[in-house]
Write an enzyme that holds these catalytic residues in place. Structure first.
Site, PDB file in Angstrom:
ATOM      1  N   THR A  13       3.078   0.189  -8.918  1.00 25.78           N
ATOM      2  CA  THR A  13       1.779   0.789  -9.251  1.00 25.78           C
ATOM      3  C   THR A  13       1.894   2.286  -9.478  1.00 25.78           C
ATOM      4  O   THR A  13       1.247   2.847 -10.361  1.00 25.78           O
ATOM      5  CB  THR A  13       0.771   0.503  -8.122  1.00 25.78           C
ATOM      6  N   SER A  56       6.594  -4.796  -8.045  1.00 26.88           N
ATOM      7  CA  SER A  56       7.343  -5.053  -6.815  1.00 26.88           C
ATOM      8  C   SER A  56       7.544  -6.537  -6.536  1.00 26.88           C
ATOM      9  O   SER A  56       8.449  -6.907  -5.789  1.00 26.88           O
ATOM     10  CB  SER A  56       6.672  -4.379  -5.620  1.00 26.88           C
ATOM     11  N   THR A  89       3.858  -1.367  -3.838  1.00 25.93           N
ATOM     12  CA  THR A  89       3.560  -1.465  -2.401  1.00 25.93           C
ATOM     13  C   THR A  89       3.664  -2.883  -1.845  1.00 25.93           C
ATOM     14  O   THR A  89       3.808  -3.051  -0.633  1.00 25.93           O
ATOM     15  CB  THR A  89       2.146  -0.930  -2.103  1.00 25.93           C
ATOM     16  N   ASP A  90       3.591  -3.906  -2.689  1.00 23.20           N
ATOM     17  CA  ASP A  90       3.546  -5.271  -2.159  1.00 23.20           C
ATOM     18  C   ASP A  90       4.806  -5.647  -1.385  1.00 23.20           C
ATOM     19  O   ASP A  90       4.739  -6.410  -0.417  1.00 23.20           O
ATOM     20  CB  ASP A  90       3.324  -6.284  -3.288  1.00 23.20           C
TER      21      ASP A  90
END
Length: 322
Positions: A13, A56, A89-90
Site C-alpha cells: 500500500t 503483500s 501491511t497484511d
C-alpha cells in the site's frame, strides 16, 4: 562512519498508485519513486533498493529468503547503520518476525514499516511512517535490538507486534506488551528490549508448514488432509491456554507418531500456554503426545520458526520455542 540507511522496497500500500477503477494498485511505485513522491529527506545518506513491487499477499517464502540474504549482505558494509524494509501491511508482521528469528545483526538496525493509507490521499501515513523508520534505522540504540516495526510513531518488537486494525492509522500494536519505544519528531527513544529466541540460519528452502485453526465443531479431517498433501509440520491455532476439540486428539497423536512435528499456539492476544487443565483435548494431553508449546508466539510466527528449523535439519523439540 556508520551513517547510511538502506531502504529495501518490497511494494505494498505504501507504494501504491490509483487505478482507473478508483482502487489502488499496490506496489506500483519503485523505492526510488516512492522516496521522491513522499519527498523523504534524512540527516544522513539513504540508499534505495527495489527488491520487489508486490502486494503483500503475493510475498512468498522464497522472497523472504532472498530478502534475508540481501539484509545480511548489506549489513556487512561498514558504513551501513541500518536497514528499512517497506512493504504491505497484511503480511508485515510475518516478514518482520522472519528477519528477527533468522538474523542476528549486532551492529545493524533492522526496521520494517508500511502504510495503512495509500500515499496519494490526504492524511496518508506513508510519509510519516517511512520518515520515522529511517530515523530509527539510523539510531545507534536500534543496532542489535532485533527487528523492529515502526508505525504510527511507535516502535514495536517483531516477536510481539500484531496488525490490530485493517484500516486505521494505528494499525499495529503489541497487545498486553506495548511498544518498546517511540518516535517524537527527531527524537528516537527505545526504552526496553525484549528477550529474543536464538536465531536460526535457514537452509536453501523453507518446507511447508500449515496452520490449523481451532473453532467449535472444527473437523480433524483437515489435519490428516494437510499432512497427506505434503505439510511437513503443523501449527495448531488453539483456544485459550492451548486446547483443541476432543476428537482432534487421536489424529494429532497419529500425525506426531508419523514424525510430523506439531506446535501449539494460542489464538488469544495475550497469555502463555499452560498445562493447568485435565480433560480431553487439553494442552497437557497434547504435550504428553509430543506437541511443542510455542510460548508467547502466535501461530503465524510459530509457523515461520518451525519452518526455519525444518529447513536446516536442526532438532525440533521444546527448546525451539524456549
Amino acid at each position: 562512519m556508520k551513517n547510511t540507511v538502506v531502504l529495501i522496497s518490497l511494494g505494498g500500500t505504501i507504494a501504491s498508485i490509483p487505478d482507473s477503477s478508483g482502487r489502488a494498485v499496490a506496489g506500483a511505485l519503485s523505492g526510488k519513486a516512492l522516496m521522491e513522491q513522499l519527498n523523504i529527506h534524512s540527516s544522513g545518506p539513504v540508499e534505495v533498493v527495489t527488491l520487489y513491487q508486490k502486494a503483500s499477499n503475493s510475498i512468498t517464502t522464497d522472497d523472504l529468503l532472498q530478502l534475508r540474504a540481501l539484509c545480511l549482505e548489506l549489513s556487512q558494509r561498514e558504513e551501513v547503520a541500518g536497514l528499512v524494509v517497506s512493504q504491505g501491511t497484511d503480511t508485515l508482521e510475518d516478514t518482520a518476525y522472519f528477519l528477527d528469528t533468522s538474523l542476528m545483526l549486532p551492529n545493524t538496525a533492522v526496521v520494517v514499516t508500511g502504510a495503512q493509507r495509500v500515499p496519494y490521499v490526504p492524511g496518508s501515513d506513508a510519509g510519516p511512517n517511512l520518515r520515522d523508520a529511517i530515523k530509527v534505522a539510523g539510531a545507534s540504540q536500534a543496532r542489535g535490538a532485533g527487528t523492529l516495526v515502526v508505525f504510527n510513531e511507535e516502535v514495536h518488537a517483531a516477536s510481539t507486534v500484531r496488525k490490530t486494525s485493517s484500516y486505521q492509522l494505528n494499525g499495529f500494536g503489541s497487545p498486553g506488551i506495548g511498544p518498546v519505544g517511540f518516535v517524537d519528531g527527531d527524537e528516537v527513544r527505545l526504552f526496553k528490549q525484549l528477550q529474543r529466541l536464538s536465531a536460526i540460519t535457514p537452509g536453501t528452502q523453507l518446507p511447508r508448514v500449515d496452520i490449523m485453526p481451532v473453532a467449535v465443531g472444527a473437523s480433524p479431517a483437515l489435519l490428516e488432509a494437510a499432512v497427506a498433501s505434503g505439510a511437513e509440520g503443523l501449527v495448531i491455532d488453539a483456544i485459550g491456554r492451548g486446547h483443541v476439540p476432543p476428537d482432534w486428539v487421536e489424529p494429532l497423536g497419529a500425525v506426531m507418531k508419523s514424525g510430523v512435528p506439531v506446535a501449539i499456539a494460542s489464538s488469544t492476544f495475550l497469555g502463555n500456554l499452560a498445562e493447568v487443565y485435565e480433560y480431553p483435548g487439553c494442552l497437557a494431553e497434547m504435550v504428553a503426545l509430543g506437541a511443542l508449546k510455542t510460548s508467547h508466539l502466535n501461530a503465524r510466527k510459530a509457523r515461520l520458526r518451525l519452518m526455519l528449523a525444518l529447513s536446516c535439519d536442526m532438532p525440533v523439540d521444546q527448546s525451539l520455542f524456549s
